[in-house]
Design a protein around this motif. Structure first.
Motif, PDB file in Angstrom:
ATOM      1  N   THR A  61       1.712 -12.957   5.367  1.00 40.41           N
ATOM      2  CA  THR A  61       0.919 -11.805   5.462  1.00 40.41           C
ATOM      3  C   THR A  61       1.894 -11.168   4.671  1.00 40.41           C
ATOM      4  O   THR A  61       1.173 -10.469   4.199  1.00 40.41           O
ATOM      5  CB  THR A  61      -0.128 -11.846   6.977  1.00 40.41           C
ATOM      6  OG1 THR A  61      -1.028 -12.991   7.402  1.00 40.41           O
ATOM      7  CG2 THR A  61      -0.667 -10.882   6.452  1.00 40.41           C
TER       8      THR A  61
ATOM      9  N   ASP B   3      -8.458  -8.553   7.165  1.00 40.85           N
ATOM     10  CA  ASP B   3      -9.327  -9.603   5.534  1.00 40.85           C
ATOM     11  C   ASP B   3      -7.983 -10.862   5.621  1.00 40.85           C
ATOM     12  O   ASP B   3      -9.093 -11.767   5.266  1.00 40.85           O
ATOM     13  CB  ASP B   3      -8.762  -9.033   4.274  1.00 40.85           C
ATOM     14  CG  ASP B   3      -9.808  -7.294   4.203  1.00 40.85           C
ATOM     15  OD1 ASP B   3     -10.783  -7.416   4.849  1.00 40.85           O
ATOM     16  OD2 ASP B   3      -9.760  -5.868   3.405  1.00 40.85           O
ATOM     17  N   TYR B   4      -6.952 -10.500   5.672  1.00 40.29           N
ATOM     18  CA  TYR B   4      -6.104 -11.972   5.623  1.00 40.29           C
ATOM     19  C   TYR B   4      -6.103 -13.057   6.727  1.00 40.29           C
ATOM     20  O   TYR B   4      -6.172 -14.446   6.152  1.00 40.29           O
ATOM     21  CB  TYR B   4      -4.782 -11.502   5.213  1.00 40.29           C
ATOM     22  CG  TYR B   4      -3.698 -12.632   4.704  1.00 40.29           C
ATOM     23  CD1 TYR B   4      -4.674 -13.042   2.658  1.00 40.29           C
ATOM     24  CD2 TYR B   4      -3.229 -13.474   5.025  1.00 40.29           C
ATOM     25  CE1 TYR B   4      -3.623 -14.259   2.425  1.00 40.29           C
ATOM     26  CE2 TYR B   4      -2.685 -14.002   4.458  1.00 40.29           C
ATOM     27  CZ  TYR B   4      -3.048 -14.325   2.927  1.00 40.29           C
ATOM     28  OH  TYR B   4      -1.461 -15.641   2.899  1.00 40.29           O
TER      29      TYR B   4
ATOM     30  N   SER C  72       1.164  -8.983   1.193  1.00 39.08           N
ATOM     31  CA  SER C  72       1.312  -7.369   1.402  1.00 39.08           C
ATOM     32  C   SER C  72       2.664  -6.757   0.848  1.00 39.08           C
ATOM     33  O   SER C  72       2.247  -5.639   1.504  1.00 39.08           O
ATOM     34  CB  SER C  72       0.693  -7.037   2.797  1.00 39.08           C
ATOM     35  OG  SER C  72       1.185  -7.228   3.783  1.00 39.08           O
TER      36      SER C  72
ATOM     37  N   SER D  85      -2.801  -4.863  -3.288  1.00 37.45           N
ATOM     38  CA  SER D  85      -2.276  -4.912  -2.453  1.00 37.45           C
ATOM     39  C   SER D  85      -2.311  -6.304  -1.932  1.00 37.45           C
ATOM     40  O   SER D  85      -0.569  -6.185  -0.927  1.00 37.45           O
ATOM     41  CB  SER D  85      -2.696  -3.881  -0.992  1.00 37.45           C
ATOM     42  OG  SER D  85      -2.514  -2.995  -1.967  1.00 37.45           O
ATOM     43  N   GLN D  86      -2.876  -7.306  -2.549  1.00 33.15           N
ATOM     44  CA  GLN D  86      -2.461  -8.486  -1.480  1.00 33.15           C
ATOM     45  C   GLN D  86      -1.900  -9.871  -2.637  1.00 33.15           C
ATOM     46  O   GLN D  86      -3.203 -10.471  -3.054  1.00 33.15           O
ATOM     47  CB  GLN D  86      -3.686  -9.109  -0.401  1.00 33.15           C
ATOM     48  CG  GLN D  86      -3.998  -8.197   0.241  1.00 33.15           C
ATOM     49  CD  GLN D  86      -2.832  -8.785   1.809  1.00 33.15           C
ATOM     50  OE1 GLN D  86      -2.407 -10.327   1.589  1.00 33.15           O
ATOM     51  NE2 GLN D  86      -3.022  -8.105   2.894  1.00 33.15           N
TER      52      GLN D  86
ATOM     53  N   ARG E 282      -7.174  -3.445   8.163  1.00 30.23           N
ATOM     54  CA  ARG E 282      -7.557  -3.196   6.703  1.00 30.23           C
ATOM     55  C   ARG E 282      -6.938  -4.902   5.818  1.00 30.23           C
ATOM     56  O   ARG E 282      -7.520  -5.929   6.431  1.00 30.23           O
ATOM     57  CB  ARG E 282      -7.180  -2.695   5.546  1.00 30.23           C
ATOM     58  CG  ARG E 282      -8.733  -1.440   5.931  1.00 30.23           C
ATOM     59  CD  ARG E 282      -8.005  -0.022   4.902  1.00 30.23           C
ATOM     60  NE  ARG E 282      -8.586  -0.388   4.009  1.00 30.23           N
ATOM     61  CZ  ARG E 282      -8.220   0.825   2.420  1.00 30.23           C
ATOM     62  NH1 ARG E 282      -7.451   1.638   3.188  1.00 30.23           N
ATOM     63  NH2 ARG E 282      -8.920   0.184   0.982  1.00 30.23           N
ATOM     64  N   ASP E 283      -5.622  -4.783   5.481  1.00 36.55           N
ATOM     65  CA  ASP E 283      -5.309  -5.997   5.035  1.00 36.55           C
ATOM     66  C   ASP E 283      -5.201  -6.891   6.678  1.00 36.55           C
ATOM     67  O   ASP E 283      -5.166  -8.364   5.804  1.00 36.55           O
ATOM     68  CB  ASP E 283      -3.959  -5.599   4.753  1.00 36.55           C
ATOM     69  CG  ASP E 283      -3.632  -4.819   3.404  1.00 36.55           C
ATOM     70  OD1 ASP E 283      -4.818  -5.005   3.125  1.00 36.55           O
ATOM     71  OD2 ASP E 283      -2.861  -4.359   3.018  1.00 36.55           O
TER      72      ASP E 283
ATOM     73  N   TYR F 215      -3.111  -0.398   7.972  1.00 36.54           N
ATOM     74  CA  TYR F 215      -2.440  -2.081   7.446  1.00 36.54           C
ATOM     75  C   TYR F 215      -2.992  -2.786   8.264  1.00 36.54           C
ATOM     76  O   TYR F 215      -3.423  -4.648   7.969  1.00 36.54           O
ATOM     77  CB  TYR F 215      -1.201  -1.545   7.303  1.00 36.54           C
ATOM     78  CG  TYR F 215      -0.132  -3.366   6.971  1.00 36.54           C
ATOM     79  CD1 TYR F 215      -0.893  -4.123   6.459  1.00 36.54           C
ATOM     80  CD2 TYR F 215       0.504  -4.256   8.475  1.00 36.54           C
ATOM     81  CE1 TYR F 215      -0.262  -5.802   5.978  1.00 36.54           C
ATOM     82  CE2 TYR F 215       0.580  -5.543   8.324  1.00 36.54           C
ATOM     83  CZ  TYR F 215       0.718  -5.900   6.868  1.00 36.54           C
ATOM     84  OH  TYR F 215       0.941  -6.950   6.864  1.00 36.54           O
TER      85      TYR F 215
ATOM     86  N   ARG G 239       0.617  -1.393  -0.228  1.00 34.37           N
ATOM     87  CA  ARG G 239       0.222   0.218  -0.207  1.00 34.37           C
ATOM     88  C   ARG G 239       1.097   1.349   0.042  1.00 34.37           C
ATOM     89  O   ARG G 239       1.927   1.468   0.644  1.00 34.37           O
ATOM     90  CB  ARG G 239      -0.612   0.095   1.480  1.00 34.37           C
ATOM     91  CG  ARG G 239      -2.110  -0.986   0.669  1.00 34.37           C
ATOM     92  CD  ARG G 239      -2.852  -0.320   2.128  1.00 34.37           C
ATOM     93  NE  ARG G 239      -4.282  -1.440   2.139  1.00 34.37           N
ATOM     94  CZ  ARG G 239      -5.504  -2.048   1.881  1.00 34.37           C
ATOM     95  NH1 ARG G 239      -5.525  -0.468   0.378  1.00 34.37           N
ATOM     96  NH2 ARG G 239      -6.240  -2.536   1.013  1.00 34.37           N
TER      97      ARG G 239
ATOM     98  N   GLU H  42      -7.301  -1.430  -6.454  1.00 30.23           N
ATOM     99  CA  GLU H  42      -7.505  -2.685  -5.174  1.00 30.23           C
ATOM    100  C   GLU H  42      -8.644  -4.019  -5.385  1.00 30.23           C
ATOM    101  O   GLU H  42      -9.719  -4.547  -4.908  1.00 30.23           O
ATOM    102  CB  GLU H  42      -8.312  -1.665  -3.857  1.00 30.23           C
ATOM    103  CG  GLU H  42      -7.466  -0.826  -3.419  1.00 30.23           C
ATOM    104  CD  GLU H  42      -6.096  -1.375  -3.043  1.00 30.23           C
ATOM    105  OE1 GLU H  42      -6.138  -2.577  -2.995  1.00 30.23           O
ATOM    106  OE2 GLU H  42      -5.680  -0.029  -2.350  1.00 30.23           O
TER     107      GLU H  42
END
Length: 417
Positions: free
Chosen positions: A260, A213-214, A264, A116-117, A209-210, A206, A26, A75
């Motif tokens: 992870t 999500d992960y 990212s 970003s993933q 969100r990421d 980070y 990101r 995204e």
């Protein structure tokens, strides 16, 4: 906005591929670069917008009808179901273009995607868009981009360095200031945002969100501690047991959390060199943070002077050098899977080995302005690896590029990478 090396790469690749995927951490400038290159007819849409994301997930056909190519979809990891419908669109237009001779149906450059993933993206890409998508990895600003010379950033090979290359000489403190500050464009183009505030907000966003999500319901405090533990180990061999013990987690969790960080784009695992390619996959890799500013922040280093004087100064210089090497390859659209490190049972080490056309190029990183003969001693190991030996390089704080013909090597200031 600073011009990016990767801009020309995107245009070149997009002229031949129907789908281009730009990946990276990101806030390294993915969206900005794509929008800067955006033609008037190309739409832009971000799946950060929940209403748009909902349409993409629940009615992908209606989404692509509304945001028809040529289009930028930012995204994209939030709606991986779109890949199947993008495949259908590409295949239909390829058929029209090839069989019917309909030039208006040429699918080249139809979709510009960013995300970003990377790991979750790669799964969808491999299953649906293989042969239709070109993937480009992106990091923060290189030093050449910061000083306004993006065209000077090239893949680094010691035998390709021009002796008359001239970039403004930096002091040791200047180098460590760049390392400490990092490469995120917002910090460099708008320093008023404040380094600590930027990185604090970055980590908060980070994780919220990421990471959620992960990982779902991960222990946020322990995960933050884990990220700090990885940061202070940059440039070192990966040891899951050591990380797990320091963070009071089990090895399985440490592996999952490191996945992870890789997904990212925050860390990079460098494989050891082995003549036996299979062995490269099972030997212990080295771990590197992909932004030295974020790593310095997580290590609680408050000033460039403190970084230069700390026990991390060598590892951070090595990390900075690797990041610049990766940018030289990735931002020019080339893979960097032929970069390794070397370490044998006698603990003899070479920081990086580049492999090209079966030849090996040894590279060591030294925090010195005046390398001596002892700094080249490990280069002799390469001759034992049963491969042709290319020119070696010492990347250091020397004020200028200097050939060392008796060692078949060259001394290169770190800012010339």
């Amino acid at each position: 906005m600073l011009k990016r090396t990767i801009s020309d790469t995107i245009c070149k690749i997009s002229s031949a591929w129907p789908v281009l995927l730009l990946t990276g951490p990101r806030q390294v400038g993915k969206s900005s670069v794509l929008q800067m290159l955006q033609e008037k007819k190309r739409k832009y849409v971000s799946l950060d917008d929940l209403s748009i994301r909902n349409l993409a997930i629940n009615d992908p056909q209606a989404f692509l009808a509304k945001y028809s190519p040529p289009v930028i979809i930012d995204e994209i990891q939030y709606a991986p179901n779109l890949f199947a419908y993008i495949k259908i669109w590409v295949d239909e237009h390829r058929s029209k273009y090839k069989l019917a001779g309909d030039k208006s149906a040429n699918p080249a450059g139809a979709f510009w995607l960013s995300g970003s993933q990377k790991f979750s993206l790669m799964k969808g890409i491999k299953e649906t868009l293989a042969g239709r998508v070109a993937i480009i990895d992106m990091l923060g600003l290189s030093y050449k981009e910061v000083i306004g010379k993006p065209q000077a950033l090239k893949p680094f090979y010691p035998d390709k360095i021009l002796l008359d290359k001239k970039t403004k000489k930096l002091s040791i403190l200047d180098v460590y200031k760049d390392i400490w500050n990092g490469s995120f464009p917002e910090l460099i183009t708008n320093p008023a945002v404040g380094r600590d505030k930027f990185y604090s907000s970055y980590m908060q966003t980070y994780i919220e969100r990421d990471v959620k999500d992960y990982l779902g319901a991960a222990d946020e405090l322990k995960f933050h501690k884990f990220v700090r533990a990885v940061a202070v180990r940059t440039g070192n061999l990966l040891n899951y047991e050591d990380l797990a013990r320091d963070c009071d987690i089990d090895r399985r969790t440490a592996q999952k959390w490191l996945d992870t960080l890789q997904a990212s784009g925050l860390v990079y695992l460098l494989s050891p060199y082995s003549v036996n390619i299979t062995k490269r996959l099972v030997k212990t890799p080295k771990i590197y943070f992909l932004d030295t500013g974020l790593a310095s922040y997580l290590a609680n280093i408050d000033t460039p002077q403190a970084l230069e004087a700390s026990y991390l100064n060598g590892a951070m210089l090595e990390t900075y050098a690797l990041c610049e090497l990766l940018k030289g390859f990735w931002h020019n659209g080339e893979e960097a899977r032929h970069i390794y490190f070397y370490r044998d049972s006698n603990k003899k080490e070479i920081d990086f080995i580049l492999e090209k056309n079966m030849a090996l190029y040894p590279i060591d990183i030294k925090k010195t302005a005046s390398p001596n003969s002892s700094d080249f001693v490990n280069f002799d190991i390469v001759a034992e690896l049963k491969r042709p030996v290319g020119k070696g390089a010492i990347i250091c704080l020397s004020p200028e590029i200097m050939p060392v013909p008796q060692k078949n090597a060259i001394i290169v200031p770190v800012w010339e990478l």
